[in-house]
Design a protein around this motif. Structure first.
Motif, PDB file in Angstrom:
ATOM      1  N   UNK A 104      50.251  47.817  23.433  1.00  0.00           N
ATOM      2  CA  UNK A 104      49.780  46.536  22.915  1.00  0.00           C
ATOM      3  C   UNK A 104      48.492  46.113  23.606  1.00  0.00           C
ATOM      4  N   UNK A 105      48.380  46.357  24.896  1.00  0.00           N
ATOM      5  CA  UNK A 105      47.155  46.029  25.621  1.00  0.00           C
ATOM      6  C   UNK A 105      45.984  46.839  25.089  1.00  0.00           C
ATOM      7  N   UNK A 106      46.228  48.109  24.822  1.00  0.00           N
ATOM      8  CA  UNK A 106      45.185  48.977  24.267  1.00  0.00           C
ATOM      9  C   UNK A 106      44.772  48.493  22.878  1.00  0.00           C
TER      10      UNK A 106
ATOM     11  N   UNK B 173      45.057  45.412  21.722  1.00  0.00           N
ATOM     12  CA  UNK B 173      44.345  44.143  21.880  1.00  0.00           C
ATOM     13  C   UNK B 173      42.901  44.375  22.309  1.00  0.00           C
ATOM     14  N   UNK B 174      42.688  45.333  23.203  1.00  0.00           N
ATOM     15  CA  UNK B 174      41.326  45.640  23.657  1.00  0.00           C
ATOM     16  C   UNK B 174      40.491  46.187  22.505  1.00  0.00           C
ATOM     17  N   UNK B 175      41.068  47.058  21.688  1.00  0.00           N
ATOM     18  CA  UNK B 175      40.348  47.623  20.539  1.00  0.00           C
ATOM     19  C   UNK B 175      40.038  46.532  19.521  1.00  0.00           C
ATOM     20  N   UNK B 176      40.986  45.634  19.288  1.00  0.00           N
ATOM     21  CA  UNK B 176      40.755  44.521  18.363  1.00  0.00           C
ATOM     22  C   UNK B 176      39.638  43.623  18.880  1.00  0.00           C
ATOM     23  N   UNK B 177      39.591  43.410  20.181  1.00  0.00           N
ATOM     24  CA  UNK B 177      38.522  42.613  20.768  1.00  0.00           C
ATOM     25  C   UNK B 177      37.155  43.252  20.574  1.00  0.00           C
ATOM     26  N   UNK B 178      37.084  44.572  20.744  1.00  0.00           N
ATOM     27  CA  UNK B 178      35.808  45.279  20.524  1.00  0.00           C
ATOM     28  C   UNK B 178      35.374  45.166  19.066  1.00  0.00           C
ATOM     29  N   UNK B 179      36.329  45.300  18.142  1.00  0.00           N
ATOM     30  CA  UNK B 179      36.006  45.185  16.728  1.00  0.00           C
ATOM     31  C   UNK B 179      35.531  43.773  16.399  1.00  0.00           C
ATOM     32  N   UNK B 180      36.206  42.767  16.944  1.00  0.00           N
ATOM     33  CA  UNK B 180      35.809  41.373  16.730  1.00  0.00           C
ATOM     34  C   UNK B 180      34.371  41.158  17.210  1.00  0.00           C
ATOM     35  N   UNK B 181      34.044  41.713  18.371  1.00  0.00           N
ATOM     36  CA  UNK B 181      32.696  41.582  18.929  1.00  0.00           C
ATOM     37  C   UNK B 181      31.674  42.245  18.002  1.00  0.00           C
ATOM     38  N   UNK B 182      31.981  43.444  17.491  1.00  0.00           N
ATOM     39  CA  UNK B 182      31.076  44.142  16.575  1.00  0.00           C
ATOM     40  C   UNK B 182      30.845  43.323  15.312  1.00  0.00           C
ATOM     41  N   UNK B 183      31.930  42.764  14.759  1.00  0.00           N
ATOM     42  CA  UNK B 183      31.798  41.989  13.529  1.00  0.00           C
ATOM     43  C   UNK B 183      30.970  40.728  13.743  1.00  0.00           C
ATOM     44  N   UNK B 184      31.115  40.089  14.882  1.00  0.00           N
ATOM     45  CA  UNK B 184      30.295  38.906  15.192  1.00  0.00           C
ATOM     46  C   UNK B 184      28.823  39.284  15.263  1.00  0.00           C
ATOM     47  N   UNK B 185      28.530  40.407  15.941  1.00  0.00           N
ATOM     48  CA  UNK B 185      27.129  40.853  16.041  1.00  0.00           C
ATOM     49  C   UNK B 185      26.567  41.145  14.666  1.00  0.00           C
ATOM     50  N   UNK B 186      27.360  41.785  13.812  1.00  0.00           N
ATOM     51  CA  UNK B 186      26.906  42.097  12.460  1.00  0.00           C
ATOM     52  C   UNK B 186      26.652  40.812  11.677  1.00  0.00           C
TER      53      UNK B 186
END
Length: 79
Positions: free
Chosen positions: A6-8, A10-23
């Motif tokens: 679950x921690x892994x 959550x970390x991957x979801x956080x990276x994706x969220x960051x990418x989508x914000x940048x886009x």
């Protein structure tokens, strides 16, 4: 073990969220999606042969859709 997964996740979801914000802000390196035609569609479009190995193991719904190609003047109906 489950907590680590679950921690892994959550970390991957956080990276994706960051990418989508940048886009969304017009940044470089955001997420990109593209449609890529599969081998069946390419073979039909280009008139090539296609070997469907072990097609008998496919789901009945899949077989119904592919069967339309085998009829005279057959086509692949939209999903």
């Amino acid at each position: 073990a489950l907590d680590e997964e679950w921690e892994s996740f959550a970390a991957e979801a956080g990276r994706l969220r960051h990418q989508l914000r940048r886009e969304a802000q017009g940044g470089v390196g955001g997420a990109a999606f593209a449609f890529v035609e599969g081998a069946l569609v390419q073979a039909v479009r280009e008139g090539h042969w296609l070997l469907l190995d072990e097609v008998n193991l496919a789901a009945p719904e899949t077989l119904q859709r592919v069967a339309g190609l085998l009829e005279a003047g057959g086509s692949l109906p939209p999903p």
